[in-house]
Design an enzyme around this catalytic site. Structure first.
Site, short mmCIF file in Angstrom:
data_model
loop_
_atom_site.label_atom_id
_atom_site.label_comp_id
_atom_site.label_asym_id
_atom_site.label_seq_id
_atom_site.Cartn_x
_atom_site.Cartn_y
_atom_site.Cartn_z
N SER A 187 0.81 -1.20 0.02
CA SER A 187 0.00 -0.07 0.08
C SER A 187 0.85 1.22 -0.22
CB SER A 187 -0.79 -0.16 1.44
OG SER A 187 -1.60 -1.30 1.01
N CYS A 196 -1.80 -6.14 2.45
CA CYS A 196 -3.33 -5.74 2.61
C CYS A 196 -3.98 -6.48 1.30
CB CYS A 196 -3.46 -4.07 2.35
SG CYS A 196 -5.13 -3.75 2.45
N CYS A 230 -6.05 -7.50 4.78
CA CYS A 230 -7.51 -7.05 4.78
C CYS A 230 -8.06 -7.38 3.65
CB CYS A 230 -7.18 -5.21 4.69
SG CYS A 230 -5.66 -4.60 5.17
N LYS A 265 -9.17 -10.98 3.95
CA LYS A 265 -9.87 -11.06 5.32
C LYS A 265 -11.30 -10.76 5.14
CE LYS A 265 -10.32 -8.10 7.99
NZ LYS A 265 -9.13 -7.38 8.59
N TYR A 314 -3.35 -3.47 -9.76
CA TYR A 314 -2.09 -2.49 -9.24
C TYR A 314 -1.15 -2.39 -10.04
CZ TYR A 314 -3.43 -1.87 -4.26
OH TYR A 314 -3.95 -1.45 -3.26
N ALA A 358 14.70 -6.37 -3.73
CA ALA A 358 15.71 -5.82 -3.84
C ALA A 358 16.71 -5.20 -2.47
CB ALA A 358 15.22 -4.42 -4.41
N GLY A 363 -4.53 -12.38 20.96
CA GLY A 363 -5.83 -11.81 21.24
C GLY A 363 -5.73 -10.26 20.55
N TYR A 375 -6.20 -7.82 16.86
CA TYR A 375 -6.98 -7.65 15.78
C TYR A 375 -7.21 -8.97 14.92
CZ TYR A 375 -6.50 -2.65 15.12
OH TYR A 375 -6.48 -1.20 15.07
N ILE A 376 -5.91 -9.64 14.59
CA ILE A 376 -5.91 -10.61 13.72
C ILE A 376 -6.46 -11.83 14.30
CG2 ILE A 376 -4.39 -11.97 12.23
CD1 ILE A 376 -2.50 -9.63 11.80
N GLU A 391 -10.32 -11.37 14.82
CA GLU A 391 -11.13 -11.52 13.38
C GLU A 391 -11.04 -12.83 13.02
OE1 GLU A 391 -10.13 -7.04 11.83
OE2 GLU A 391 -8.98 -8.78 10.87
N ARG A 421 -3.10 -14.86 26.46
CA ARG A 421 -2.18 -14.60 27.60
C ARG A 421 -2.82 -13.70 28.62
NH1 ARG A 421 3.57 -12.27 25.54
NH2 ARG A 421 2.79 -10.04 24.68
N THR A 440 -3.24 0.00 6.78
CA THR A 440 -3.16 0.33 5.25
C THR A 440 -3.21 1.83 4.90
OG1 THR A 440 -3.68 -1.88 4.78
CG2 THR A 440 -3.96 -0.03 3.28
N HIS A 449 -33.68 8.29 11.09
CA HIS A 449 -34.70 7.41 11.76
C HIS A 449 -35.22 6.27 10.63
CE1 HIS A 449 -36.99 5.70 15.08
NE2 HIS A 449 -38.03 5.69 14.37
N GLU A 456 -28.32 6.71 14.94
CA GLU A 456 -29.02 7.74 15.56
C GLU A 456 -28.82 7.78 17.01
OE1 GLU A 456 -33.65 7.59 15.65
OE2 GLU A 456 -33.31 5.47 15.22
P1 NDP Z 1 -1.57 -7.22 17.74
O1 NDP Z 1 -0.30 -6.72 18.11
O2 NDP Z 1 -2.93 -6.51 17.59
O3 NDP Z 1 -1.62 -8.28 18.60
C1 NDP Z 1 -1.09 -9.33 19.01
C2 NDP Z 1 -1.60 -10.25 20.02
O4 NDP Z 1 -0.42 -11.35 20.38
C3 NDP Z 1 -1.67 -9.63 21.54
O5 NDP Z 1 -3.05 -10.20 21.81
C4 NDP Z 1 -0.51 -10.00 22.09
O6 NDP Z 1 -0.72 -10.10 23.54
C5 NDP Z 1 -0.27 -11.51 21.57
N1 NDP Z 1 1.15 -11.85 21.67
C6 NDP Z 1 2.09 -11.27 21.47
N2 NDP Z 1 3.49 -11.86 21.46
C7 NDP Z 1 2.94 -13.20 22.27
C8 NDP Z 1 3.72 -14.08 22.45
N3 NDP Z 1 5.04 -14.32 22.74
N4 NDP Z 1 2.95 -15.24 23.24
C9 NDP Z 1 1.78 -15.21 23.23
N5 NDP Z 1 0.94 -14.04 22.74
C10 NDP Z 1 1.47 -13.02 22.17
O7 NDP Z 1 -1.04 -7.95 16.26
P2 NDP Z 1 -1.95 -8.82 15.27
O8 NDP Z 1 -1.14 -9.84 14.71
O9 NDP Z 1 -3.25 -9.14 15.62
O10 NDP Z 1 -1.93 -7.40 14.24
C11 NDP Z 1 -0.97 -6.72 13.62
C12 NDP Z 1 -1.18 -5.40 13.32
O11 NDP Z 1 -2.23 -5.46 12.04
C13 NDP Z 1 -2.25 -4.52 14.11
O12 NDP Z 1 -1.49 -3.87 15.38
C14 NDP Z 1 -2.83 -3.84 13.24
O13 NDP Z 1 -2.34 -2.53 13.29
C15 NDP Z 1 -2.86 -4.62 11.99
N6 NDP Z 1 -4.20 -5.02 11.53
C16 NDP Z 1 -5.28 -4.11 11.41
C17 NDP Z 1 -6.46 -4.72 11.16
C18 NDP Z 1 -7.76 -3.85 11.11
O14 NDP Z 1 -7.48 -2.72 11.07
N7 NDP Z 1 -8.83 -4.27 11.11
C19 NDP Z 1 -6.68 -5.97 11.17
C20 NDP Z 1 -5.54 -7.10 11.08
C21 NDP Z 1 -4.26 -6.41 11.46
P3 NDP Z 1 -0.52 -8.85 24.42
O15 NDP Z 1 -1.88 -8.12 24.46
O16 NDP Z 1 -0.40 -9.45 25.85
O17 NDP Z 1 0.53 -8.25 24.09
#
Ligand code: NDP
Length: 452
Positions: A14, A43, A48, A51, A99, A115, A176, A178-179, A182, A199, A311, A435, A440
Site C-alpha cells: 500500500s 493488505c 485486509c 480477510k 495494481y 531488492a 488476542g 486484531y488478527i 477476527e 495470555r 493500510t 430514523h 441515530e
Molecule cells: P496485535 O499486536 O494487535 O496483537 C498481537 C497479540 O498477540 C496480542 O494479543 C499479544 O498479547 C499477543 N502476543 C504477542 N506476543 C506473544 C507471545 N510471545 N506469546 C503469546 N501471545 C503473544 O497484532 P496482530 O498480529 O493481531 O495485528 C498486527 C497489526 O496489524 C495490528 O496492530 C493492526 O495495526 C494491523 N491489523 C489491523 C486490522 C484492522 O484494521 N482491522 C486487521 C488486522 C491487523 P498482548 O496483548 O499481551 O501483548
C-alpha cells in the site's frame, strides 16, 4: 551525478505503490519499484482484502437463519470452501493486475524481484542488476511473528489462512489482537469449532475496556471458546491432529493452530544497517516526521517503520513522502486521531481516546447505550449494539467514540470526520437523527451514563 532513477521503491504494498504512483504521475519522477512477492502487499494479497471477503463469507449462516425469521424459505446445504477459495484467488489476481496496470500507466518500471540496498544511492536486485537512485523508499511492510514455543512449526500464520486445502473441524487461534480475534470469528462463522487462547486478562488490549468486553461477550455467545490468561506451552503432532499443552494445565487437540501473535517489520537482510539506516529494538526503521531515515536519501513508510500499522496510514505516509520530495509540497502526516475497525463479529469501530485514557486526562462524561437493534431483535436474536461517546467536561469536545455492532466500521468512518473537526457534544446533539437507524443513538444520548 546521473541516476538511473529519481526514486527506487522497495516493496509493492500500500505505502510503496502510492508513493511510486504519485512521484511518477504527479511529480514527473522516473520511478522503479521492486517487489519480491505479489504486487499489492499484505493488505491486498494476504491481509485486509481477503480477510474481509472471508468475513462476508462467514456471516452468511447467521443471515440465512435470520432470513427464515423474516419469512424466507431458505435452507443451506453447507459451505463449499474450495469454491470460495477459488473465487477469492481470482479476485486477488484481478486486484494484483489492477495494481500493476495502475503503476505501469503512471510510468513506473516494475521489477519482480527482491531488492536490497548497496549504499545510500544504489539497490541490487536478486538477479544481480544494480540501479542507482537519487532517493530510495523502503516500504517492505511486516510479517507475522510466531513465538519460539516447541512445535510452533506445526502452526500456521495469517499468511496461510487463505490457502487452506480444507477447513478444519477444530481450530485454535493464539493471540488476542486484531488478527486473532477476527480469524476466531471467521472460523466460527464458517462452522469450525473455535478456541482462542490469549495470555492476558481480556482480548483486544488497548481498545476501550467496555467495548472490548462487549465484543468478547458476543464472541463467546456466538460459540467461540475464549480462554484468557492462557498461553500455549508446546504443540505436539498426534495421529489425529495437533495437541496444545497450555499454561492452564489443559491439553486439547485441534486440526489447525493459527498463531496471530503480532507482526514484525520486514527489515532484515536488506542491507539497511550497513547503509547507515538506524533500526529500533523491534527491527523497525527509525524515521523522522517526514519519513526520512538516518540516511538523507533513504525514506521509509508503512509497517516497516512500526508507527501505526494500518493500510490507510501507510498510504498517507507514502503520499506525504511523494508530495514532499517530488511535488515540492512539504507534507507531514500526523498520526493522531486515526479511526479503525476490527472486523470481529460483532464489528468494532473506534476513534480517539478510550474511556480509560480520557479519564486519565481529566473529568469525562461517558455516554453509553447498549441496545438490541431492530433487525436482529425481530429475528429473535439477543445481539446488542454498543454506542459510546466520551466527552471532555472542560471543553465539551467528543474525545472518543466506540461502536460495537453491524456496520460499526462504516459508522466510525463518518464519526471520524466530526471528531477530526473538533466536534463538541452539543454539535452531536444539534444533529437531527436519521430514523430508524442504529447510528441515530449517537445523536440522541442526552444524559451521561457516568462521569469519570
Ligand atoms: P496485535 O499486536 O494487535 O496483537 C498481537 C497479540 O498477540 C496480542 O494479543 C499479544 O498479547 C499477543 N502476543 C504477542 N506476543 C506473544 C507471545 N510471545 N506469546 C503469546 N501471545 C503473544 O497484532 P496482530 O498480529 O493481531 O495485528 C498486527 C497489526 O496489524 C495490528 O496492530 C493492526 O495495526 C494491523 N491489523 C489491523 C486490522 C484492522 O484494521 N482491522 C486487521 C488486522 C491487523 P498482548 O496483548 O499481551 O501483548
Amino acid at each position: 551525478m546521473n541516476f538511473d532513477y529519481d526514486l527506487f521503491v522497495i516493496g509493492g504494498g500500500s505505502g510503496g505503490v502510492r508513493a511510486a504512483r504519485i512521484a511518477a504521475a504527479e511529480g514527473g519522477a522516473k520511478v522503479g519499484l521492486a517487489e519480491e512477492s505479489r504486487m499489492g502487499g499484505t493488505c491486498v494479497i494476504r491481509g485486509c482484502v481477503p480477510k474481509k471477503l472471508m468475513v462476508f463469507a462467514s456471516e452468511y449462516p447467521a443471515e440465512i437463519e435470520d432470513a427464515r425469521a423474516y419469512g424466507w424459505d431458505v435452507t443451506s446445504t453447507g459451505f463449499d470452501w474450495p469454491q470460495f477459495r477459488t473465487a477469492l484467488e481470482a479476485e486477488l489476481d484481478r486486484l494484483e493486475n489492477a495494481y500493476r496496470t495502475t503503476l505501469k500507466n503512471a510510468g513506473v518500471t516494475l521489477h519482480d524481484a527482491r531488492a536490497e540496498l548497496v549504499d545510500a544511492h544504489r539497490v541490487k536486485l536478486a538477479d544481480g542488476a544494480v540501479f542507482t537512485a537519487k532517493h530510495i523508499l523502503i516500504a517492505t511492510g511486516g510479517r507475522p511473528f510466531v513465538p519460539d514455543v516447541p512445535g510452533a512449526d506445526l502452526a500456521i500464520t495469517s499468511n496461510e489462512m487463505f490457502h487452506l486445502p480444507a477447513l478444519p473441524k477444530r481450530a485454535l487461534v493464539v493471540g488476542g489482537g486484531y488478527i486473532a480475534s477476527e480469524f476466531s470469528c471467521i472460523l466460527n462463522g464458517l462452522g469450525v469449532e473455535t478456541s482462542q487462547y490469549y495470555r492476558g486478562a481480556q482480548i483486544l488490549r488497548g481498545f476501550d475496556d467496555e467495548a472490548r468486553g462487549h465484543v468478547a461477550n458476543a464472541m463467546q455467545a456466538a460459540g467461540i471458546a475464549i480462554h484468557c490468561g492462557t498461553d500455549v506451552l508446546r504443540l505436539e503432532k498426534t495421529s489425529a491432529g495437533i495437541r496444545a499443552h497450555a499454561t492452564d494445565g489443559s491439553e486439547r487437540e485441534f486440526d489447525l493452530v493459527l498463531y496471530a501473535t503480532g507482526r514484525k517489520p520486514n527489515s532484515a537482510g536488506l542491507g539497511l544497517e550497513a547503509a547507515g539506516v538506524l533500526l529500533g529494538r523491534n527491527g523497525e526503521v527509525k524515521v523522522s516526521e517526514w519519513s526520512q531515515t538516518a540516511v538523507p536519501s533513504i525514506y521509509a513508510v508503512g509497517d516497516v517503520t512500526d508507527r501505526v500499522n494500518l493500510t490507510p496510514v501507510a498510504i498517507r505516509e507514502g503520499h506525504a513522502f511523494a508530495d514532499t520530495v517530488f511535488r515540492g509540497v512539504p507534507t507531514k502526516f500526523t498520526h493522531d486521531t486515526i479511526a479503525s475497525a476490527v472486523f470481529t463479529q460483532p464489528e468494532m469501530g473506534t476513534i480517539g481516546l478510550t474511556e480509560e485514557q480520557a479519564a486519565a486526562l481529566g473529568p469525562t462524561e461517558v455516554y453509553a447505550a447498549a441496545f438490541r437493534p431492530m433487525k436482529t431483535l425481530f429475528a429473535g436474536r439477543n445481539d446488542r449494539v454498543l454506542m459510546k461517546l466520551l466527552v471532555s467536561v472542560a471543553t465539551r469536545k467528543v474525545l472518543g467514540c466506540h461502536i460495537v455492532g453491524p456496520g460499526a466500521g462504516e459508522m466510525i468512518q463518518l464519526v471520524a470526520i466530526a471528531i477530526g473537526m473538533g466536534a463538541t457534544k452539543e454539535d452531536f446533539d444539534r444533529t437531527v437523527a436519521v430514523h430508524p437507524t442504529m447510528a441515530e443513538e449517537l445523536v440522541t444520548m442526552r444524559k451521561p451514563t457516568r462521569v469519570v
